[in-house]
Design a protein around this motif. Structure first.
Motif, PDB file in Angstrom:
ATOM      1  N   VAL A 260      94.794  61.927 -12.982  1.00  0.00           N
ATOM      2  CA  VAL A 260      94.959  60.508 -13.295  1.00  0.00           C
ATOM      3  C   VAL A 260      93.617  59.810 -13.138  1.00  0.00           C
ATOM      4  O   VAL A 260      93.007  59.869 -12.069  1.00  0.00           O
ATOM      5  CB  VAL A 260      96.001  59.837 -12.383  1.00  0.00           C
ATOM      6  N   ILE A 261      93.153  59.166 -14.198  1.00  0.00           N
ATOM      7  CA  ILE A 261      91.898  58.421 -14.177  1.00  0.00           C
ATOM      8  C   ILE A 261      92.200  56.933 -14.059  1.00  0.00           C
ATOM      9  O   ILE A 261      92.998  56.388 -14.835  1.00  0.00           O
ATOM     10  CB  ILE A 261      91.077  58.671 -15.464  1.00  0.00           C
ATOM     11  N   GLY A 262      91.573  56.269 -13.105  1.00  0.00           N
ATOM     12  CA  GLY A 262      91.674  54.820 -13.025  1.00  0.00           C
ATOM     13  C   GLY A 262      90.744  54.205 -14.056  1.00  0.00           C
ATOM     14  O   GLY A 262      89.525  54.291 -13.933  1.00  0.00           O
ATOM     15  N   SER A 263      91.321  53.603 -15.086  1.00  0.00           N
ATOM     16  CA  SER A 263      90.520  53.076 -16.192  1.00  0.00           C
ATOM     17  C   SER A 263      90.146  51.619 -15.978  1.00  0.00           C
ATOM     18  O   SER A 263      91.008  50.741 -15.915  1.00  0.00           O
ATOM     19  CB  SER A 263      91.272  53.220 -17.514  1.00  0.00           C
ATOM     20  N   ARG A 264      88.859  51.377 -15.901  1.00  0.00           N
ATOM     21  CA  ARG A 264      88.346  50.013 -15.809  1.00  0.00           C
ATOM     22  C   ARG A 264      88.417  49.336 -17.166  1.00  0.00           C
ATOM     23  O   ARG A 264      88.483  48.107 -17.254  1.00  0.00           O
ATOM     24  CB  ARG A 264      86.896  50.047 -15.310  1.00  0.00           C
ATOM     25  N   THR A 265      88.412  50.122 -18.224  1.00  0.00           N
ATOM     26  CA  THR A 265      88.503  49.584 -19.580  1.00  0.00           C
ATOM     27  C   THR A 265      89.885  48.997 -19.842  1.00  0.00           C
ATOM     28  O   THR A 265      90.008  47.932 -20.470  1.00  0.00           O
ATOM     29  CB  THR A 265      88.209  50.694 -20.611  1.00  0.00           C
ATOM     30  N   LEU A 266      90.914  49.675 -19.380  1.00  0.00           N
ATOM     31  CA  LEU A 266      92.284  49.201 -19.584  1.00  0.00           C
ATOM     32  C   LEU A 266      92.682  48.138 -18.581  1.00  0.00           C
ATOM     33  O   LEU A 266      93.622  47.378 -18.822  1.00  0.00           O
ATOM     34  CB  LEU A 266      93.259  50.380 -19.478  1.00  0.00           C
ATOM     35  N   GLY A 267      91.983  48.071 -17.470  1.00  0.00           N
ATOM     36  CA  GLY A 267      92.357  47.155 -16.402  1.00  0.00           C
ATOM     37  C   GLY A 267      91.622  45.831 -16.456  1.00  0.00           C
ATOM     38  O   GLY A 267      90.983  45.478 -17.448  1.00  0.00           O
ATOM     39  N   ASN A 268      91.705  45.107 -15.355  1.00  0.00           N
ATOM     40  CA  ASN A 268      91.073  43.787 -15.233  1.00  0.00           C
ATOM     41  C   ASN A 268      89.713  43.946 -14.583  1.00  0.00           C
ATOM     42  O   ASN A 268      89.613  44.219 -13.394  1.00  0.00           O
ATOM     43  CB  ASN A 268      91.973  42.873 -14.398  1.00  0.00           C
ATOM     44  N   ARG A 269      88.663  43.767 -15.378  1.00  0.00           N
ATOM     45  CA  ARG A 269      87.296  43.976 -14.890  1.00  0.00           C
ATOM     46  C   ARG A 269      86.583  42.634 -14.724  1.00  0.00           C
ATOM     47  O   ARG A 269      86.501  41.844 -15.659  1.00  0.00           O
ATOM     48  CB  ARG A 269      86.533  44.860 -15.883  1.00  0.00           C
ATOM     49  N   GLU A 270      86.068  42.401 -13.524  1.00  0.00           N
ATOM     50  CA  GLU A 270      85.337  41.168 -13.260  1.00  0.00           C
ATOM     51  C   GLU A 270      84.084  41.105 -14.134  1.00  0.00           C
ATOM     52  O   GLU A 270      83.392  42.117 -14.328  1.00  0.00           O
ATOM     53  CB  GLU A 270      84.947  41.110 -11.785  1.00  0.00           C
ATOM     54  N   LYS A 271      83.793  39.930 -14.652  1.00  0.00           N
ATOM     55  CA  LYS A 271      82.620  39.763 -15.489  1.00  0.00           C
ATOM     56  C   LYS A 271      81.359  40.154 -14.717  1.00  0.00           C
ATOM     57  O   LYS A 271      81.135  39.711 -13.596  1.00  0.00           O
ATOM     58  CB  LYS A 271      82.509  38.312 -15.950  1.00  0.00           C
ATOM     59  N   GLY A 272      80.553  41.013 -15.311  1.00  0.00           N
ATOM     60  CA  GLY A 272      79.321  41.451 -14.678  1.00  0.00           C
ATOM     61  C   GLY A 272      79.473  42.650 -13.765  1.00  0.00           C
ATOM     62  O   GLY A 272      78.488  43.140 -13.197  1.00  0.00           O
ATOM     63  N   ALA A 273      80.715  43.147 -13.607  1.00  0.00           N
ATOM     64  CA  ALA A 273      80.936  44.283 -12.713  1.00  0.00           C
ATOM     65  C   ALA A 273      80.348  45.565 -13.275  1.00  0.00           C
ATOM     66  O   ALA A 273      79.974  46.468 -12.524  1.00  0.00           O
ATOM     67  CB  ALA A 273      82.431  44.468 -12.453  1.00  0.00           C
TER      68      ALA A 273
END
Length: 230
Positions: A114-127
């Motif tokens: 299982v990969i935790g996807s930052r693309t599919l999730g909520n990513r803080e601006k500039g993270a």
């Protein structure tokens, strides 16, 4: 039957964040938190021990070296081998409390990785920097092209069945670690899935994306790893 879960945290000079990561890990779900001190020159080790983590030392700098050290330690205790290994970075950019989301597909749906996807999730601006975003896009598209597996991210927050991890025979010692795991999982036809995870700006300075050299070397190693196993 409850699954035995162990967490491996590679850490290089993360004294200000490693304690926060350890504290936010759901202790009711995790048997042991293992921090691999990857030649830190600050108080990373002291702060990790203060929060109750098992601390290992790996003097050879490299993300893969640290992860391999953690796996070696876990595998050495034959009386308590885990069912699931979770990897998470020490910079507090991921949300450790979302660990339950990562292991759920393994427990309920028999997923292997299982990969935790930052693309599919909520990513803080500039993270994530532009090179990181572009690099993820390029690498995941190359994985689709050459290995016929669809990922959206090479995110470091991930969970994998212990026996499947051992079968992958991980080798990379630096920046190619995450992509090696994903492409080898594809080659072995493991059941893989992504779950959206929340991502924030890291604490402190990134040793990879924070420098031109680090960004270039990481990008080169990721591409080299993808083509190496074709």
């Amino acid at each position: 039957m409850k699954q035995i879960v162990k967490v491996i945290i590679p850490a290089f000079n993360e004294q200000n964040s490693v304690g926060k990561v350890i504290r936010d890990i759901p202790k009711d779900l995790v048997e042991e938190v293992i921090v691999v001190n990857n030649a830190s020159t600050d108080d990373t080790e002291i702060n990790a021990k203060r929060e109750g983590a098992t601390v290992l030392r790996e003097s050879r700098q490299g993300y893969g070296f640290a992860c391999l050290k953690g796996i070696e330690y876990v595998s050495s205790n034959l009386n308590e081998l885990p069912d699931i290994i979770v990897f998470i970075d020490a910079d507090y950019s991921d949300y450790p409390e979302e660990l339950a989301k990562l292991i759920k597909p393994i427990i309920t749906d028999n997923m292997d990785l299982v990969i935790g996807s930052r693309t599919l999730g909520n990513r803080e601006k500039g993270a994530m920097t532009f090179p990181q975003i572009f690099g993820n896009w390029l690498a995941t598209n190359l994985l689709l092209l050459f290995y016929r597996v669809r990922f959206t991210d090479l995110g470091p927050f991930r969970a994998i069945k212990y026996d499947r991890l051992m079968a992958l025979d991980m080798q990379d010692t630096t920046y190619g670690w995450t992509v090696e795991m994903q492409l080898k999982a594809a080659k072995k036809k493991l059941n893989c899935v992504e779950v959206p995870v929340t991502y924030r700006k890291r604490i402190g300075f990134s040793k990879i994306s924070g420098t031109v050299k680090g960004t270039f070397m990481a990008g080169y190693k990721i591409l080299w790893t993808i083509f190496k196993y074709i």
